[in-house]
Enzyme design. Structure first.
Site, PDB file in Angstrom:
ATOM      1  N   ASP A  11       0.850  -1.193   0.000  1.00  0.00           N
ATOM      2  CA  ASP A  11       0.000   0.000   0.000  1.00  0.00           C
ATOM      3  C   ASP A  11       0.884   1.242   0.000  1.00  0.00           C
ATOM      4  O   ASP A  11       1.024   1.925   1.015  1.00  0.00           O
ATOM      5  CB  ASP A  11      -0.933  -0.023   1.228  1.00  0.00           C
ATOM      6  CG  ASP A  11      -1.946  -1.151   1.152  1.00  0.00           C
ATOM      7  OD1 ASP A  11      -2.360  -1.504   0.034  1.00  0.00           O
ATOM      8  OD2 ASP A  11      -2.322  -1.684   2.212  1.00  0.00           O
ATOM      9  N   ASP A  60      -5.666  -6.659  -6.053  1.00  0.00           N
ATOM     10  CA  ASP A  60      -6.863  -6.375  -5.241  1.00  0.00           C
ATOM     11  C   ASP A  60      -7.615  -5.186  -5.841  1.00  0.00           C
ATOM     12  O   ASP A  60      -7.536  -4.072  -5.332  1.00  0.00           O
ATOM     13  CB  ASP A  60      -6.413  -6.082  -3.797  1.00  0.00           C
ATOM     14  CG  ASP A  60      -7.572  -5.974  -2.825  1.00  0.00           C
ATOM     15  OD1 ASP A  60      -8.691  -6.412  -3.168  1.00  0.00           O
ATOM     16  OD2 ASP A  60      -7.358  -5.448  -1.718  1.00  0.00           O
ATOM     17  N   LEU A  61      -8.322  -5.445  -6.935  1.00  0.00           N
ATOM     18  CA  LEU A  61      -9.016  -4.345  -7.630  1.00  0.00           C
ATOM     19  C   LEU A  61     -10.506  -4.296  -7.290  1.00  0.00           C
ATOM     20  O   LEU A  61     -11.205  -3.386  -7.721  1.00  0.00           O
ATOM     21  CB  LEU A  61      -8.820  -4.474  -9.156  1.00  0.00           C
ATOM     22  CG  LEU A  61      -7.364  -4.444  -9.637  1.00  0.00           C
ATOM     23  CD1 LEU A  61      -7.312  -4.493 -11.172  1.00  0.00           C
ATOM     24  CD2 LEU A  61      -6.627  -3.221  -9.135  1.00  0.00           C
ATOM     25  N   ASP A  65     -19.001  -4.222 -11.742  1.00  0.00           N
ATOM     26  CA  ASP A  65     -19.518  -3.527 -12.931  1.00  0.00           C
ATOM     27  C   ASP A  65     -20.468  -4.479 -13.638  1.00  0.00           C
ATOM     28  O   ASP A  65     -20.703  -5.603 -13.156  1.00  0.00           O
ATOM     29  CB  ASP A  65     -18.341  -3.118 -13.843  1.00  0.00           C
ATOM     30  CG  ASP A  65     -18.658  -1.847 -14.654  1.00  0.00           C
ATOM     31  OD1 ASP A  65     -19.791  -1.746 -15.175  1.00  0.00           O
ATOM     32  OD2 ASP A  65     -17.781  -0.974 -14.749  1.00  0.00           O
ATOM     33  N   ILE A  66     -21.017  -4.055 -14.762  1.00  0.00           N
ATOM     34  CA  ILE A  66     -21.896  -4.967 -15.501  1.00  0.00           C
ATOM     35  C   ILE A  66     -21.080  -6.182 -15.946  1.00  0.00           C
ATOM     36  O   ILE A  66     -19.858  -6.102 -16.109  1.00  0.00           O
ATOM     37  CB  ILE A  66     -22.552  -4.277 -16.726  1.00  0.00           C
ATOM     38  CG1 ILE A  66     -21.486  -3.808 -17.721  1.00  0.00           C
ATOM     39  CG2 ILE A  66     -23.450  -3.123 -16.298  1.00  0.00           C
ATOM     40  CD1 ILE A  66     -22.062  -3.470 -19.088  1.00  0.00           C
ATOM     41  N   GLY A  67     -21.771  -7.304 -16.112  1.00  0.00           N
ATOM     42  CA  GLY A  67     -21.086  -8.565 -16.380  1.00  0.00           C
ATOM     43  C   GLY A  67     -20.115  -8.491 -17.550  1.00  0.00           C
ATOM     44  O   GLY A  67     -18.969  -8.950 -17.448  1.00  0.00           O
ATOM     45  N   THR A 115     -14.645  -4.636   5.058  1.00  0.00           N
ATOM     46  CA  THR A 115     -14.421  -4.586   6.519  1.00  0.00           C
ATOM     47  C   THR A 115     -14.815  -3.226   7.101  1.00  0.00           C
ATOM     48  O   THR A 115     -15.031  -3.112   8.298  1.00  0.00           O
ATOM     49  CB  THR A 115     -12.944  -4.849   6.875  1.00  0.00           C
ATOM     50  OG1 THR A 115     -12.146  -3.885   6.190  1.00  0.00           O
ATOM     51  CG2 THR A 115     -12.511  -6.238   6.490  1.00  0.00           C
ATOM     52  N   ARG A 176      -2.571  -9.153  13.008  1.00  0.00           N
ATOM     53  CA  ARG A 176      -1.520  -8.411  13.705  1.00  0.00           C
ATOM     54  C   ARG A 176      -0.947  -9.304  14.779  1.00  0.00           C
ATOM     55  O   ARG A 176      -1.716  -9.914  15.530  1.00  0.00           O
ATOM     56  CB  ARG A 176      -2.111  -7.217  14.466  1.00  0.00           C
ATOM     57  CG  ARG A 176      -2.560  -6.069  13.647  1.00  0.00           C
ATOM     58  CD  ARG A 176      -1.354  -5.304  13.121  1.00  0.00           C
ATOM     59  NE  ARG A 176      -1.801  -4.142  12.368  1.00  0.00           N
ATOM     60  CZ  ARG A 176      -2.304  -4.197  11.144  1.00  0.00           C
ATOM     61  NH1 ARG A 176      -2.417  -5.330  10.511  1.00  0.00           N
ATOM     62  NH2 ARG A 176      -2.689  -3.091  10.535  1.00  0.00           N
ATOM     63  N   GLN A 185      -7.453  -0.911  11.549  1.00  0.00           N
ATOM     64  CA  GLN A 185      -8.093  -2.227  11.499  1.00  0.00           C
ATOM     65  C   GLN A 185      -8.908  -2.412  12.778  1.00  0.00           C
ATOM     66  O   GLN A 185      -8.374  -2.307  13.876  1.00  0.00           O
ATOM     67  CB  GLN A 185      -7.033  -3.342  11.426  1.00  0.00           C
ATOM     68  CG  GLN A 185      -6.228  -3.344  10.144  1.00  0.00           C
ATOM     69  CD  GLN A 185      -6.922  -4.094   9.009  1.00  0.00           C
ATOM     70  OE1 GLN A 185      -8.115  -4.347   9.061  1.00  0.00           O
ATOM     71  NE2 GLN A 185      -6.168  -4.422   7.985  1.00  0.00           N
ATOM     72  N   GLY A 205       0.023  -5.772   6.016  1.00  0.00           N
ATOM     73  CA  GLY A 205       0.586  -4.560   5.441  1.00  0.00           C
ATOM     74  C   GLY A 205       1.539  -3.897   6.396  1.00  0.00           C
ATOM     75  O   GLY A 205       2.715  -4.260   6.521  1.00  0.00           O
TER      76      GLY A 205
END
Ligand code: C5P
Length: 231
Positions: A11, A60-61, A65-67, A115, A176, A185, A205
């Site tokens: 990140d 990790d996108l 969206d539409i199929g 989360t 952690r 978190q 991370g």
């Protein structure tokens, strides 16, 4: 334990920072998560570079969206050679993602409930179920749609493992070591507890990336997991 279960979340803002971290971590971990921030900054070129350096990648996108759009975008991701890609765990999106990934080694992970969502957020979206109920519904849909796994919090992982059986990939952020800062978190567990409850992989991370000695920190976590070799 036979495989190193740690995935390091990259990140960071720039490719240069990502390269520096990967260099510091070296052979202590060869599996990285690239999320929206880094992918928006440095795109598929950096992902290819990391793969060519012998690393595995979790992209990790969190597609939603539409199929047709999801299927076509996932087809492009499938050409990169990454291990995992996330999409939101709703049936239309998951089915399209599975279709887009067919014929490649790409595994699709469903994101059940973010989360950061609590009960009030679910109600604002018109859901009249608890977070646990929605997670459970979406895990069932993930299995039915043929994705290879889900992302779930350490609080849910034991329950999700009971529902899915041993072969489904459960990828768990929010871990952690005892004594490490939790940051933002909210629902954290130790790496050992998450593995005992059935996680396949742990996404870690800041505990590693902000440590003075990131490679040493990875090795310390692996020793907490009674893991004797790093790869
Ligand atoms: O907290 P840490 O730096 O270990 O975060 C690792 C990953 O966990 C992040 O890349 C993000 O995907 C996820 N995360 C989360 N909920 C938060 C913070 C981070 O799921 N509140």
């Amino acid at each position: 334990m036979s495989q190193n279960p740690i995935i390091i979340a990259l990140d960071v803002e720039t490719a240069a920072e990502a390269r520096a971290l990967v260099h510091q971590i070296g052979d202590s971990c060869r599996f990285y998560k690239v999320g929206l921030e880094l992918f928006s900054a440095s795109g598929p070129e950096l992902v290819r570079e990391l793969l060519e350096g012998g690393n595995r990648i979790f992209l990790d996108l969190k597609m939603y969206d539409i199929g047709e759009t999801v299927k076509r975008a996932v087809r492009q991701v499938g050409k990169l050679g990454v291990d995992f890609l996330t999409v939101h765990a709703v049936p239309q999106v998951m089915r399209a993602a599975v279709e887009g990934a067919s014929g490649t080694s790409l595994k699709i992970l469903g994101v059940t409930v973010l989360t950061s969502f609590d009960q009030a957020d679910l109600e604002a979206m018109g859901h009249h179920s608890t977070v646990a109920e929605l997670v459970s519904l979406r895990v069932g849909q993930a299995l039915a749609c043929g994705v290879q796994g889900v992302v779930c919090s350490p609080q849910e992982v034991a329950e999700v493992r009971r529902a899915t059986g041993p072969d489904f990939q459960l990828v768990t952020p929010g871990v952690r070591s005892a004594g490490a800062a939790a940051g933002d978190q909210k629902r954290v567990a130790t790496p050992a507890a998450a593995m005992r409850d059935g996680a396949s992989f742990l996404v870690i991370g800041r505990q590693v990336t902000r440590a003075h000695d990131p490679a040493g920190e990875v090795r310390r976590i692996l020793s907490e997991l009674s893991f004797d070799s790093v790869l």
